[in-house]
Design a protein around this motif. Sequence first.
Motif, short mmCIF file in Angstrom:
data_model
loop_
_atom_site.label_atom_id
_atom_site.label_comp_id
_atom_site.label_asym_id
_atom_site.label_seq_id
_atom_site.Cartn_x
_atom_site.Cartn_y
_atom_site.Cartn_z
N LEU A 357 0.65 20.77 -15.17
CA LEU A 357 -0.12 21.92 -14.69
C LEU A 357 -1.59 21.58 -14.52
CD1 LEU A 357 -0.28 24.96 -14.04
CD2 LEU A 357 -0.55 25.39 -16.49
N ALA A 358 -2.18 20.92 -15.51
CA ALA A 358 -3.61 20.59 -15.46
C ALA A 358 -3.92 19.64 -14.31
CB ALA A 358 -4.05 19.98 -16.79
N VAL A 359 -3.13 18.58 -14.20
CA VAL A 359 -3.38 17.58 -13.15
C VAL A 359 -3.17 18.19 -11.76
CG1 VAL A 359 -2.54 15.41 -12.15
CG2 VAL A 359 -2.84 15.61 -14.63
N SER A 360 -2.09 18.97 -11.61
CA SER A 360 -1.80 19.62 -10.32
C SER A 360 -2.90 20.60 -9.93
CB SER A 360 -0.46 20.35 -10.37
OG SER A 360 0.58 19.46 -10.66
N LEU A 361 -3.36 21.37 -10.92
CA LEU A 361 -4.41 22.35 -10.66
C LEU A 361 -5.68 21.67 -10.15
CD1 LEU A 361 -4.66 25.44 -10.96
CD2 LEU A 361 -5.61 25.07 -13.23
N PHE A 363 -6.08 18.49 -8.76
CA PHE A 363 -5.97 17.78 -7.50
C PHE A 363 -5.68 18.71 -6.32
CE2 PHE A 363 -5.40 14.07 -10.27
CZ PHE A 363 -6.32 13.21 -9.68
N SER A 364 -4.87 19.74 -6.53
CA SER A 364 -4.60 20.67 -5.43
C SER A 364 -5.87 21.41 -5.03
CB SER A 364 -3.50 21.67 -5.83
OG SER A 364 -3.91 22.49 -6.90
N ALA A 365 -6.64 21.85 -6.03
CA ALA A 365 -7.88 22.58 -5.74
C ALA A 365 -8.91 21.69 -5.06
CB ALA A 365 -8.46 23.18 -7.03
N THR A 366 -9.17 20.52 -5.63
CA THR A 366 -10.22 19.65 -5.08
C THR A 366 -9.86 19.12 -3.69
OG1 THR A 366 -9.29 17.80 -6.37
CG2 THR A 366 -11.17 18.96 -7.31
N MET A 367 -8.59 18.84 -3.46
CA MET A 367 -8.17 18.36 -2.14
C MET A 367 -8.28 19.47 -1.09
SD MET A 367 -4.87 16.03 -3.19
CE MET A 367 -4.32 15.82 -1.52
N LEU A 368 -7.89 20.69 -1.47
CA LEU A 368 -7.90 21.79 -0.50
C LEU A 368 -9.29 22.37 -0.26
CD1 LEU A 368 -4.58 23.56 -1.58
CD2 LEU A 368 -5.00 22.25 0.51
N ILE A 369 -10.22 22.14 -1.19
CA ILE A 369 -11.61 22.56 -0.96
C ILE A 369 -12.17 21.84 0.27
CG2 ILE A 369 -13.99 22.36 -1.86
CD1 ILE A 369 -12.72 22.86 -4.67
N GLY A 370 -11.84 20.55 0.39
CA GLY A 370 -12.30 19.77 1.55
C GLY A 370 -11.72 20.26 2.86
N LYS A 371 -10.52 20.86 2.80
CA LYS A 371 -9.85 21.30 4.02
C LYS A 371 -10.14 22.76 4.36
CE LYS A 371 -5.36 21.03 6.33
NZ LYS A 371 -3.95 20.59 6.20
N GLY A 373 -12.47 24.84 2.52
CA GLY A 373 -13.69 25.37 1.92
C GLY A 373 -13.40 26.00 0.57
N LEU A 374 -14.18 26.99 0.19
CA LEU A 374 -14.05 27.61 -1.13
C LEU A 374 -12.67 28.23 -1.33
CD1 LEU A 374 -15.32 28.36 -3.82
CD2 LEU A 374 -16.30 30.38 -2.73
N GLU A 375 -12.08 28.77 -0.28
CA GLU A 375 -10.76 29.38 -0.40
C GLU A 375 -9.70 28.37 -0.83
OE1 GLU A 375 -8.05 32.66 2.05
OE2 GLU A 375 -9.73 31.66 3.03
N GLY A 376 -9.96 27.09 -0.55
CA GLY A 376 -9.03 26.03 -0.94
C GLY A 376 -8.82 25.97 -2.44
N ALA A 377 -9.84 26.34 -3.23
CA ALA A 377 -9.72 26.31 -4.70
C ALA A 377 -8.67 27.31 -5.18
CB ALA A 377 -11.07 26.61 -5.34
N VAL A 378 -8.64 28.50 -4.59
CA VAL A 378 -7.66 29.51 -5.02
C VAL A 378 -6.29 29.28 -4.37
CG1 VAL A 378 -9.24 31.34 -5.73
CG2 VAL A 378 -8.64 31.13 -3.32
N ILE A 379 -6.28 28.67 -3.19
CA ILE A 379 -4.99 28.28 -2.59
C ILE A 379 -4.32 27.24 -3.49
CG2 ILE A 379 -3.87 27.14 -0.63
CD1 ILE A 379 -6.02 28.37 1.17
N GLY A 380 -5.13 26.29 -3.99
CA GLY A 380 -4.61 25.29 -4.92
C GLY A 380 -4.08 25.93 -6.19
N HIS A 381 -4.77 26.95 -6.67
CA HIS A 381 -4.34 27.72 -7.85
C HIS A 381 -2.96 28.34 -7.60
CE1 HIS A 381 -4.66 30.74 -11.11
NE2 HIS A 381 -4.31 31.65 -10.21
N PHE A 382 -2.77 28.94 -6.44
CA PHE A 382 -1.50 29.58 -6.09
C PHE A 382 -0.38 28.55 -5.97
CE2 PHE A 382 1.18 30.70 -2.31
CZ PHE A 382 2.03 31.56 -2.99
N ILE A 383 -0.61 27.48 -5.23
CA ILE A 383 0.42 26.44 -5.03
C ILE A 383 0.82 25.83 -6.36
CG2 ILE A 383 0.81 24.14 -4.06
CD1 ILE A 383 -0.94 24.99 -1.67
N THR A 384 -0.17 25.57 -7.22
CA THR A 384 0.11 24.93 -8.51
C THR A 384 1.01 25.80 -9.38
OG1 THR A 384 -1.97 23.70 -8.50
CG2 THR A 384 -0.93 24.06 -10.64
#
Length: 409
Positions: A357-361, A363-371, A373-384
């Motif tokens: 959970l920690a690792v996925s949270l 990497f998913s957030a930091t990778m999606l922030i680049g794609k 923007g800020l919404e990528g952090a919460v999209i990563g939260h949802f996917i994780t």
Amino acid sequence: MIIKMITGLGVSKLSAYFLGPQGFALIGNFRNFLNIAHNFSAGGLERAVVKYGAESENEQEKQKAFISSLLGMGLLVCLIVGILIFSFSTYINRILFYERNFTQVIQILAFILPLHVLNIYIIALLKAFEEFQKIIRVHIIGHVLNLVVFALLVYNFDLKGALITLIIIPSALVFFSLYYFKAYWSIFSLFDWKAFDSKMLKNFGHYALMTLISSVSFPLVFLGIRNSIITELSEEAAGFWEAVNRIATYYLMFVLSMLNLFILPKLVKAKNNIEFKSIVFAFYKQIIPLYVIGLILVYFIREPLLLLVYTDEFLPAENLFLYQILGDFFRIITLVMVYQFHAKRMTISFILTDLFLAVSLYFSATMLIGKFGLEGAVIGHFITYVAYFLLILIYFRKVFIYPYFKLNK
């Protein structure tokens, strides 16, 4: 809980008004660091103190071994952590605050950390002795004191005042905890360096391993995500993300309290998988519909909610609510199953899934922030949390999946 929420909202409002989104983000960084320092210094032993404190209450020799091992190890670990924090205070300051200089605040924390740890242990012992009314009084004093001191210091000293509040309140609170613990002061006279018990230390190690993985990894993850937002976007954007996380903390507080107070004791008593499954489904039927209604309400009133809790500077954060709320839905329906790990002391399973959970949270957030923007952090939260739900469901497939297919063959 109500007082905690009211005072927490007051602190959030003051932070938003005096410090803005940038200050809000940096306070979030310091809170995460403080959590890490507390958990390392206390050895992640809060639950162990409750368990062994209760078990040894009426057995003096066992209690002597418990207190001697706890205080001896706590003192040693606290000393090591304090020295490390003081020695690397400049480096820590750069990680938390970038170009701003709050090194002195970090160094003060290194010296008063033993008071924080002592407070953690005393509260845990009060739990062990079932002095719940006294614990509630200490918490009420702490929340009210925090709001008053925070208001005074943030008004006079800006961000530095907010940071100082975070480190002096636990230090001041230990004196109130000691006052309510006065009926048990004699327990400290049992301390003896010679009474160190290797078996007790081994038992502590079990709890420390299980607790520290979770209590240290997640503050590190949140610190990493927040710093990634600051680097990729801005401190202001990190403040928006922190603001939505803080609101999520408030509505999750109620459900997590129910899990701790009602579900965990039932899971501990459950004798087989049928009872485990029954407890989980009862939670889904009775609590989840109300939780979903609450989440939907939060989504539709997100704009007035941001204005109520923060200021109009934080209105851009309303775009983050959808995926945050969806992720939090999967978080709760998963946690009720995960509590089985705690109830049955399934240490390895808990550690491995928590690390996932920690690792996925992160990497998913930091990778999606680049794609995104800020919404990528919460999209990563949802996917994780969707992935975490599926992982836990697969782990407990013999309880929740296989019986269903057998019934429908």
